[in-house]
Design a protein around this motif. Sequence first.
Motif, PDB file in Angstrom:
ATOM      1  N   THR A   1       0.851  -1.189   0.000  1.00 43.78           N
ATOM      2  CA  THR A   1       0.000   0.000   0.000  1.00 43.78           C
ATOM      3  C   THR A   1       0.885   1.237   0.000  1.00 43.78           C
ATOM      4  OG1 THR A   1      -1.726  -1.173   1.230  1.00 43.78           O
ATOM      5  CG2 THR A   1      -1.832   1.236   1.223  1.00 43.78           C
ATOM      6  N   ARG A   2       0.532   2.197  -0.817  1.00 47.95           N
ATOM      7  CA  ARG A   2       1.332   3.415  -0.898  1.00 47.95           C
ATOM      8  C   ARG A   2       0.412   4.613  -1.093  1.00 47.95           C
ATOM      9  NH1 ARG A   2       6.564   4.427  -2.706  1.00 47.95           N
ATOM     10  NH2 ARG A   2       7.034   2.393  -1.818  1.00 47.95           N
ATOM     11  N   THR A   3       0.701   5.713  -0.362  1.00 50.57           N
ATOM     12  CA  THR A   3      -0.026   6.975  -0.526  1.00 50.57           C
ATOM     13  C   THR A   3       0.847   7.944  -1.320  1.00 50.57           C
ATOM     14  OG1 THR A   3      -1.232   6.682   1.554  1.00 50.57           O
ATOM     15  CG2 THR A   3      -1.112   8.923   0.669  1.00 50.57           C
ATOM     16  N   LEU A   4       0.276   8.533  -2.369  1.00 48.56           N
ATOM     17  CA  LEU A   4       1.037   9.418  -3.249  1.00 48.56           C
ATOM     18  C   LEU A   4       1.293  10.762  -2.574  1.00 48.56           C
ATOM     19  CD1 LEU A   4       2.254   9.917  -6.086  1.00 48.56           C
ATOM     20  CD2 LEU A   4       0.029  10.872  -6.733  1.00 48.56           C
ATOM     21  N   LYS A   5       2.568  11.133  -2.477  1.00 53.42           N
ATOM     22  CA  LYS A   5       2.980  12.403  -1.888  1.00 53.42           C
ATOM     23  C   LYS A   5       3.657  13.268  -2.949  1.00 53.42           C
ATOM     24  CE  LYS A   5       5.372  10.020   0.986  1.00 53.42           C
ATOM     25  NZ  LYS A   5       6.295   9.559   2.057  1.00 53.42           N
ATOM     26  N   PRO A   6       3.716  14.584  -2.734  1.00 54.77           N
ATOM     27  CA  PRO A   6       4.375  15.452  -3.729  1.00 54.77           C
ATOM     28  C   PRO A   6       5.802  15.026  -4.027  1.00 54.77           C
ATOM     29  CG  PRO A   6       3.149  16.786  -2.160  1.00 54.77           C
ATOM     30  CD  PRO A   6       3.102  15.368  -1.643  1.00 54.77           C
ATOM     31  N   GLU A   7       6.533  14.607  -2.993  1.00 56.04           N
ATOM     32  CA  GLU A   7       7.922  14.219  -3.228  1.00 56.04           C
ATOM     33  C   GLU A   7       8.042  12.959  -4.075  1.00 56.04           C
ATOM     34  OE1 GLU A   7       7.201  13.575   1.306  1.00 56.04           O
ATOM     35  OE2 GLU A   7       6.518  14.925  -0.286  1.00 56.04           O
TER      36      GLU A   7
END
Length: 465
Positions: free
Chosen positions: A21-27
């Motif tokens: 599971t991964r949450t998309l971040k600006p970086e």
Amino acid sequence: MQFIENRTYDEIKVGDTAELTRTLKPEDIELFAVMSGDVNPAHVDKEYASSDMFHHVIAHGMWGGALISAVLGTELPGPGTIYLNQNFSFRAPVGLGDTVVIKVTVAEKVEKHHHVTLDCVCVNQDGKTVIEGSALVIAPTVKVRRPRVILPDVHLHERGARFNELIRANANLEPVRTAVVHPCDALSLEGALEAGIKKLIIPVLVGPKAKIEATALEIGRDLSGIEIVDVPHSHAAAETAVALARAGKVSMLMKGKIHTDELLEPVVNNDKGLRTERRMSHIFALDVPNYSKPLLISDAAINIFPDLQTKRDIVQNSIDLAHALGIDLPKVAILSAVETVTPTIPSTVDAAGLCKMSDRGQITGALIDGPLAFDNAVSQSAAEAKGIQSDVAGQADILIVPDLEAGNMLAKQLIYLAGADAAGIVLGARVPIVLTSRADGVMSRLASAAIAQLYVHHMPIGTIQ
């Protein structure tokens, strides 16, 4: 210690699954763009993306594809897997803040060559499929169990970004007529001309005309319309520039190919110079990666071993510049090696004196605290670990150093080891002086000119006492 372990071909069964599971971040988007070179504005330009078909910044499609590859290479089958083929359909965009579950399921095994086909799907937090497809791999036949590699922290920093913002912020200000002293090398002449093009200054080039024109020819620049004051050498250039400032014909000086001492000698002349009652001091303005705001450091270039009264002027000059940069109540940290007043360390005693001068109105316009060690001045966690209760600790806008040696070393460590961008200015004279190193590039010179332009418009000539 965490380990990473594969599943061999013989261990794998049709229907086996693995996921992450991964949450998309600006970086994530920035790092993928840096790695791939894909700077499609749909991914990296918020203004453009708001008018695009999705109306917001979205991830690169292959960001999700890379996560599928991560599951295959680390979970199922895991280390030793050879990726042969993939077939993906991108069904919906992934936006900032979306949480995606990436799942692979074994669909088929073929004994020959140990081929394994896996169904792949990525589903967002709303249960919507964003990517689906299949992957063909060669599964490992040898068991592998290895310590999981700990990835390094990655800090992204756009060189010159804050300085570019500063230059853009000056767009509505009138350019400042500026004497550029002995601009007889490529960097100093280029910096002055670029500052003129960006309407930060109106350059008045003071130096040997033949040398200036030869330098312009060398860098392919046209001097049409640029005023040149012809003088025989660098010393005469400094004297003439000071005379122009004293007569009110220019409102700023900019250092060219001339040593700092030679430039400042006529500035500090008691009869014909630009002295005020305020002691002159140099201020570095630094854009430091991983620090949340601009950082001013003073004095690192003029006052070698300043006494308490000189430090008072150094502090006030720095505060005045911070105000010009839009910092209404700057936080000033007076640096030393320790946080307590210690008679055997004179800088701690000076720090206490400066704080008391602030209490009594001898220094105005800022919150001041000290003595503070460098870590406690810029790191709240360091300050909290030492139990320091302060409105300045951990969030300083201005660092006042004990002496020139300490300031020069600190600033250059930040520039050369931490990747900071630097601008430099001298205050305390009748006009500000853009003072950069001879090795500084055009961006540093532009940023310094922009800072001085802001200062001139904030503190008109004659207000410095």
